[in-house]
Design a protein around this motif. Structure first.
Motif, mmCIF file in Angstrom:
data_model
loop_
_atom_site.group_PDB
_atom_site.id
_atom_site.type_symbol
_atom_site.label_atom_id
_atom_site.label_comp_id
_atom_site.label_asym_id
_atom_site.label_seq_id
_atom_site.Cartn_x
_atom_site.Cartn_y
_atom_site.Cartn_z
ATOM 1 N N UNK A 118 0.964 -1.039 -0.113
ATOM 2 C CA UNK A 118 -0.108 -0.068 0.018
ATOM 3 C C UNK A 118 0.780 1.109 -0.086
ATOM 4 N N UNK A 119 1.823 1.198 0.973
ATOM 5 C CA UNK A 119 2.754 2.303 0.683
ATOM 6 C C UNK A 119 3.674 2.610 -0.611
ATOM 7 N N UNK A 120 4.044 1.415 -0.958
ATOM 8 C CA UNK A 120 4.738 1.603 -2.084
ATOM 9 C C UNK A 120 3.731 2.071 -3.500
ATOM 10 N N UNK A 121 2.731 1.568 -3.469
ATOM 11 C CA UNK A 121 1.382 2.162 -4.540
ATOM 12 C C UNK A 121 1.413 3.482 -4.561
ATOM 13 N N UNK A 122 1.242 4.094 -3.509
ATOM 14 C CA UNK A 122 0.726 5.486 -3.453
ATOM 15 C C UNK A 122 2.310 6.181 -3.909
ATOM 16 N N UNK A 123 3.468 5.757 -3.434
ATOM 17 C CA UNK A 123 4.638 6.364 -3.688
ATOM 18 C C UNK A 123 4.835 6.369 -5.557
ATOM 19 N N UNK A 124 4.411 5.028 -5.934
ATOM 20 C CA UNK A 124 4.518 4.862 -7.274
ATOM 21 C C UNK A 124 3.653 5.940 -8.174
ATOM 22 N N UNK A 125 2.546 6.336 -7.465
ATOM 23 C CA UNK A 125 1.440 7.032 -8.152
ATOM 24 C C UNK A 125 2.333 8.545 -8.068
ATOM 25 N N UNK A 126 3.421 8.932 -7.418
ATOM 26 C CA UNK A 126 3.833 10.228 -7.345
ATOM 27 C C UNK A 126 3.435 10.942 -6.168
ATOM 28 N N UNK A 127 2.610 10.091 -5.230
ATOM 29 C CA UNK A 127 2.010 10.900 -4.274
ATOM 30 C C UNK A 127 2.747 10.698 -2.764
ATOM 31 N N UNK A 128 3.951 11.233 -2.599
ATOM 32 C CA UNK A 128 4.700 10.728 -1.373
ATOM 33 C C UNK A 128 4.114 11.201 -0.003
ATOM 34 N N UNK A 129 3.185 12.072 -0.011
ATOM 35 C CA UNK A 129 2.508 12.265 1.406
ATOM 36 C C UNK A 129 1.280 11.156 1.754
ATOM 37 N N UNK A 130 0.966 10.462 0.500
ATOM 38 C CA UNK A 130 -0.084 9.530 0.892
ATOM 39 C C UNK A 130 0.456 8.275 1.395
ATOM 40 N N UNK A 131 0.886 8.467 2.698
ATOM 41 C CA UNK A 131 1.509 7.074 3.499
ATOM 42 C C UNK A 131 0.936 6.879 4.690
ATOM 43 N N UNK A 132 -0.416 7.356 4.928
ATOM 44 C CA UNK A 132 -1.079 7.160 6.137
ATOM 45 C C UNK A 132 -1.819 5.733 6.087
ATOM 46 N N UNK A 133 -1.711 4.993 7.170
ATOM 47 C CA UNK A 133 -2.353 3.740 7.415
ATOM 48 C C UNK A 133 -3.450 3.880 8.563
ATOM 49 N N UNK A 134 -4.789 3.533 8.160
ATOM 50 C CA UNK A 134 -5.729 3.586 9.225
ATOM 51 C C UNK A 134 -5.910 2.090 9.739
ATOM 52 N N UNK A 135 -5.826 1.851 11.047
ATOM 53 C CA UNK A 135 -6.128 0.602 11.867
ATOM 54 C C UNK A 135 -7.325 0.977 12.891
ATOM 55 N N UNK A 136 -7.393 -0.206 13.719
ATOM 56 C CA UNK A 136 -8.441 -0.241 14.767
ATOM 57 C C UNK A 136 -7.965 -0.654 16.176
ATOM 58 N N UNK A 137 -8.432 0.208 17.220
ATOM 59 C CA UNK A 137 -8.036 0.049 18.513
ATOM 60 C C UNK A 137 -8.552 -1.813 18.683
ATOM 61 N N UNK A 138 -7.670 -2.286 19.470
ATOM 62 C CA UNK A 138 -7.588 -3.758 20.087
ATOM 63 C C UNK A 138 -7.392 -4.786 18.740
ATOM 64 N N UNK A 139 -7.090 -4.264 17.446
ATOM 65 C CA UNK A 139 -6.707 -5.159 16.623
ATOM 66 C C UNK A 139 -5.346 -5.906 16.732
ATOM 67 N N UNK A 140 -5.273 -6.998 16.123
ATOM 68 C CA UNK A 140 -4.113 -7.863 16.402
ATOM 69 C C UNK A 140 -3.679 -8.150 14.834
#
Ligand code: PLP
Length: 404
Positions: A118-140
């Motif tokens: 996911x990180x590399x895909x955004x970078x390949x699209x030329x969007x170096x600030x599109x690196x944020x990941x959303x996850x959830x409390x209590x996840x494993x």
């Protein structure tokens, strides 16, 4: 012949890095859903090696696949492909939304691959600030540094700072909270359809549907971590089909090899292009031994007989657990899907899940916890009715003891 070294439970404390606190007996043999310890005591296995041994122990077809491949070819390294890995890839592709597969050795590694993609895909699209990941409390999501950081349980990550950045957590099943943080800088959202380690908490269908829409709107990769819910555990091959929400990336491990270490990341043609030659890899991933075993496992699990059997067994467990709870009301809720079942303890028994599983061991049944307040059951998907009955009878004796 030299005698094998004598080992006891004490040897664990003497010789092992103390990251685990295993039970005070050593299991030496298993068959189906029964296991035996060094003293010959029998246990009914309602844990299945933490949702791994989906076909029980020593399944003859899986064992035969292992033995046959062991005599042929174990490992080559990824400079050479092999037949079992290609066959397993085709099985997974034909049965899911995916067009492409990456093989690795564990659930954490599958998630690591997904997040890196996911990180590399955004970078390949030329969007170096599109690196944020959303996850959830209590996840494993596993125990590598990236995956403990994506996981929502600070107890697993707080001692290892500095952690990888750019990860935001919001409450599970709270779509409004997720909508507040998912934006055009989000490259990925990672979620378990049922939080397993976090307490057997199913996602609301509207939550997953809403995440799908948010990811579409902001061109973020939706990753379903099906490491625990996958391979038939919920009564479908993968839980996403029950929700009617198709992810962009799905990770699977645990039951995929039924005890032989293997993990996989499934994705689409378009996303797979991101991970070109040399961008990611692992020595053992997709080796012929692991994939031959998983191929046999897959052929057995991905049948109406086994998958429908999971739904039937879910009912056997529910009926038995409700009956126990009528006599000894210790559960405030029994939840989950298929053979991923969590029993939430009432206030009076809060914090006693571990003690209950220890008493269960004494009575001859193996169960799991999912946090301090939830007793979890993840047995073999083909556990016989007689073993369910006998195991629940033993579990009832443990419950009676905690109530007395
Ligand atoms: C067990 C689990 C993992 C980690 O898998 P490992 O094989 O231990 O690395 C990741 N995600 C979920 C949902 C799990 O249940």
């Amino acid at each position: 012949m030299e005698q094998p070294i004598a080992v006891t439970r004490q040897s664990f404390d003497d010789w092992m890095v103390p990251v685990y606190a295993p039970a005070d007996f050593i299991l030496v043999r298993g068959e189906g859903s029964q296991v035996w310890d060094q003293q010959g005591k029998s246990y009914i296995d309602f844990a299945g090696g933490i949702a791994v041994n989906a076909l029980g122990h020593a399944h003859p077809v899986v064992t035969a696949a292992l033995v046959e491949q062991a005599g042929k070819l174990w490992h080559l390294g990824n400079g050479y492909t092999n037949e079992p890995v290609l066959r397993l890839a085709k099985q997974l592709i034909d049965a899911t939304f995916a067009d492409k597969v990456f093989f690795c050795n564990s659930g954490a590694e599958a998630n690591e691959a997904a997040l890196k993609l996911a990180r590399k895909r955004a970078l390949d699209q030329g969007n170096s600030s599109k690196n944020q990941i959303v996850a959830f409390n209590n996840a494993f999501h596993g125990r590598t540094l990236f995956t403990v950081s994506a996981g929502g349980q600070p107890k697993y990550s707080k001692d290892f700072a500095p952690l990888p950045g750019g990860i935001t957590h919001t409450p599970f099943n709270d779509l409004a909270a997720a909508a507040e943080v998912i934006n055009d800088n989000t490259c990925a959202v990672i979620v378990e359809p049922i939080q397993g380690e976090g307490g057997v908490l199913p996602a609301d269908p509207a939550f997953l549907q809403g995440l799908r829409e948010l990811c579409d709107r902001h061109d973020a990769v939706l990753i379903f971590d099906e490491v625990q819910t996958g391979m038939g555990r919920t009564g479908e091959l993968y839980a996403y089909t029950q929700y009617g929400v198709v992810p962009d990336v799905l990770t699977t491990a645990k039951a995929l090899g039924c005890g032989f270490p293997i993990g996989a990341m499934l994705t689409t043609d378009e996303l797979a292009k991101t991970l070109g030659v040399g961008t990611h890899g692992t020595t053992y991933g997709g080796n012929p031994l692991a994939t031959a075993v998983a191929g046999a496992v897959f052929s057995i699990i991905n049948t109406p007989e086994v998958l429908d059997g999971v739904k039937q067994r879910h009912q056997w467990f529910l009926d038995g657990l409700n009956k126990i709870n009528q006599q000894y009301p210790i559960f405030s809720e029994i939840r989950g899907g298929g053979l991923l079942i969590g029993c939430q303890l009432t206030q009076d028994y809060a914090g006693k899940a571990k003690q209950i599983t220890q008493l269960a061991n004494e009575e001859g049944v193996i169960a799991l916890i999912a946090g301090p307040d939830v007793v979890r059951f993840t047995p073999s998907l083909i556990i016989p009715e007689q073993d369910v009955k006998e195991g629940l009878a033993r579990f009832a004796r443990a419950v009676a003891r905690i109530c007395s």
